[in-house]
Design an enzyme around this catalytic site. Sequence first.
Site, short mmCIF file in Angstrom:
data_model
loop_
_atom_site.label_atom_id
_atom_site.label_comp_id
_atom_site.label_asym_id
_atom_site.label_seq_id
_atom_site.Cartn_x
_atom_site.Cartn_y
_atom_site.Cartn_z
N CYS A 43 -2.02 2.54 9.02
CA CYS A 43 -3.07 1.60 8.61
C CYS A 43 -4.26 1.63 9.58
O CYS A 43 -5.39 1.38 9.18
CB CYS A 43 -2.54 0.17 8.57
SG CYS A 43 -1.16 -0.07 7.48
N HIS B 183 0.87 -1.19 0.00
CA HIS B 183 0.00 0.00 0.00
C HIS B 183 0.90 1.23 0.00
O HIS B 183 1.97 1.21 0.62
CB HIS B 183 -0.85 0.07 1.28
CG HIS B 183 -2.10 -0.75 1.27
ND1 HIS B 183 -2.50 -1.49 2.36
CD2 HIS B 183 -3.07 -0.92 0.33
CE1 HIS B 183 -3.65 -2.09 2.09
NE2 HIS B 183 -4.02 -1.76 0.87
N1 ARG Z 1 -3.96 -7.26 6.51
C1 ARG Z 1 -4.32 -6.04 5.87
C2 ARG Z 1 -4.31 -6.22 4.36
O1 ARG Z 1 -3.44 -6.88 3.87
C3 ARG Z 1 -3.41 -4.93 6.29
C4 ARG Z 1 -3.81 -3.59 5.75
C5 ARG Z 1 -2.82 -2.51 6.05
N2 ARG Z 1 -3.35 -1.25 5.70
C6 ARG Z 1 -2.69 -0.22 5.17
N3 ARG Z 1 -3.29 0.91 5.06
N4 ARG Z 1 -1.47 -0.36 4.72
O2 ARG Z 1 -5.13 -5.71 3.66
#
Ligand code: ARG
Length: 295
Positions: free
Chosen positions: A288, A185
Amino acid sequence: MSQTTAAAPRTVTSVTADQPRIQQHRRYLMCRPEHFTVSYTINPWMVPANPTDTAVALSQWQTLHDAYRALGHEVQLIDPIEGLPDMVYTANGGFVIDGVAYGPSFRYAERMPEAAAFMDWFSGNRFEVVAPREVNEGEGDFLLVGNTILAGTGFRSTGDSHREVGEIFGREVVSLRLVDPRFYHLDTAISVLDPVEGPGGVERANIAYLPHAFDEQSQAVLAERYPDAIRVDDADGAVFGLNSASDGLNVFISPRAKGFEAQLRERGYNPVLIDLSELLLGGGGIKCCTLELRR
Ligand code: ARG
């Protein structure tokens, strides 16, 4: 007559910065990790065989929540839903500017049911909700820097969502390509330090970023647009140092990101160290767990 103090932004001048850092009031959406666990793998950090401790996740999360509140920020909560262990990562729940919430459309089936929960929360809290057509994971991949939207692609949000987010918010969108699966991300590779206009309307938006998380072309774009950016080294990136929140003065970061912490101090920011090691087992950190609600 009594005085109203609630809306006044606090300005704190830092002695080490050549320009004063200005703390701005933030409003965040968070979700208690009551049902946190790692039961599937949708990023390289998630290993279901590794044990997780929900109580530890809750207490670490509470520390972040309380740190925001102690520094004067507002935190709103969305109810966690059993069976949706990733809901704690509210950054993926949407992208909100000027009271308009662009809803998420998750890449993987495991998280898809979260979308309706977030959109219901927005409409129940007087946000105008725009349902997405394109796959996008909210503020995980869209970051507002000044008046520009930086948009990530490569792993989760699609390039078509970059066009969509630009149409909805009528702002310039800069597409950036992520190339390292650990940094899937945009908010794992870029931290927005000063998102806003400064005194006298002078744009002082600045970022910190992990150059190696991007392809060459995106690295060139970042270098050109943000010549004053903090470039974070790979060791600090690897502990999710960039997955941080900033109010313009206080920057909430992982205590493991030692180099980044020093870089921030040099520039007159105040690093606030919050350990979310348990939530890192799900591939998430401070940012996150934080969605900014811009009215
Ligand atoms: N386990 C989640 C996923 O893989 C973690 C999300 C992390 N969020 C972020 N904004 N980077 O989607």
